[in-house]
Design a protein around this motif. Structure first.
Motif, short mmCIF file in Angstrom:
data_model
loop_
_atom_site.label_atom_id
_atom_site.label_comp_id
_atom_site.label_asym_id
_atom_site.label_seq_id
_atom_site.Cartn_x
_atom_site.Cartn_y
_atom_site.Cartn_z
N LEU A 268 -5.57 -2.07 -2.17
CA LEU A 268 -5.75 -2.62 -0.82
C LEU A 268 -4.46 -3.20 -0.29
N ARG A 269 -3.73 -3.85 -1.19
CA ARG A 269 -2.45 -4.40 -0.76
C ARG A 269 -1.50 -3.28 -0.34
N ILE A 270 -1.49 -2.23 -1.16
CA ILE A 270 -0.61 -1.11 -0.83
C ILE A 270 -1.02 -0.46 0.49
N GLU A 271 -2.30 -0.25 0.68
CA GLU A 271 -2.78 0.35 1.94
C GLU A 271 -2.43 -0.51 3.13
N THR A 272 -2.53 -1.83 2.91
CA THR A 272 -2.19 -2.74 4.00
C THR A 272 -0.72 -2.67 4.32
N LEU A 273 0.09 -2.62 3.26
CA LEU A 273 1.54 -2.51 3.48
C LEU A 273 1.89 -1.19 4.15
N GLU A 274 1.19 -0.12 3.81
CA GLU A 274 1.43 1.17 4.46
C GLU A 274 1.14 1.10 5.96
#
Length: 306
Positions: A268-274
């Protein structure tokens, strides 16, 4: 001898002439009222009849089928030519104005005995009675009502009132019709009345134009309003579906999070950063120990070069 014969012949001729005074003819539309010493005796119909010679008996011919008329406010001089009687024509209305009225009352003799013997000059009585009823009916209305919508109603009411009065007088007359031939303002104020009527017509025209404009505009406005309502409903439905989808996605992520919290959190963190940094390739992290960590998104997500 010759002179005596002449005298006898003259007397015979005079006797025949005298007897002929009792012979009379009645036309198809008439009846004859026979009087004995001036008093009514009987009625005879169409044809040739005989009664006792004058002064024993006499007769009065009465037309009972021809429609008679009386004129109010004018007189017929000859066919197509008329003379106005202003003193009869001017009538006061209920609102204090004056109108000029020319009327005709048509009637027929229904009872010849009453018509002849009940009253003197019965035709004049019809005229005066109709004129009285006409003034009384017009006095109950305004000048505008008389000149427009109430005209025919006034004529009908005058006929009824006139007939009732004549029945009370017991004169043997049936009123067939009352016609208001001309109802106009008096000559001195005709121009003012025309101005008033023109103003009223202009008022009605403006009202009709406004109504026509409103009738043309209202469907357009209602269509625009309907369009806005439909767009709002579509937007609301779109938002509802979107919220429903987000809810389902959240529930799906929640299920994954419960099974693998760390992995799900990291993803989720990665998706948010993307989403926040769509063009970033390398991310610098600072943890609690003040250690700097470089994360390459392509390597974590299985991408290409650093």
């Amino acid at each position: 001898m010759k002179a005596k014969f002449v005298v006898i012949l003259v007397l015979m001729v005079l006797a025949v002439v005298y007897m002929m005074t009792g012979v009379y003819q009645v036309d198809p539309s008439q009846v004859a009222l026979v009087k004995t010493f001036g008093k009514y005796s009987y009625t005879s119909g169409p044809g040739i009849h005989l009664h006792a010679p004058y002064p024993f008996q006499s007769h009065v011919i009465v037309d009972v089928q021809t429609i008679r008329k009386q004129e109010i406010g004018f007189r017929t001089i000859r066919p197509g030519e008329y003379a106005s009687k202003k003193e009869e024509a001017l009538i006061l209305t209920g609102d204090g104005n004056i109108v000029s009225v020319e009327a005709v009352v048509q009637f027929r003799v229904s009872d010849p005995v009453k018509f002849v013997f009940s009253v003197e000059r019965p035709e004049e009585l019809v005229k005066f009675t109709t004129e009285s009823a006409l003034r009384e009916r017009i006095a109950k209305r305004t000048v505008d009502e008389i000149l427009t919508a109430e005209r025919d109603k006034v004529a009908y009411e005058v006929q009824e009132v006139t007939q009732k009065l004549l029945n009370d007088y017991d004169v043997g007359i049936t009123v067939l019709n009352v016609l208001l031939q001309e109802v106009v303002p008096p000559d001195p104020v005709i121009a003012a009345f025309d101005d008033v009527n023109n103003a009223k017509q202009d008022k009605e025209r403006y009202i009709n134009e406004a109504l026509r404009y409103a009738n043309n505009l209202i469907p357009v406005v209602e269509g625009e309003a309907r369009k806005i309502v439909l767009e709002a409903e579509a937007y609301a439905q779109q938002k509802i579906l979107q919220a429903t989808g987000e809810t389902q996605r959240f529930l799906s992520i929640l299920k994954e999070y419960k099974s693998s919290p760390k992995i799900t959190e990291t993803r989720l963190r990665i998706e948010t950063l993307e989403q926040v940094l769509p063009k970033a390739k390398t991310i610098i992290l600072l943890d609690e120990s003040q250690k700097i960590t470089f994360l390459n998104l392509d390597s974590l997500l299985g991408g290409g070069s650093k």
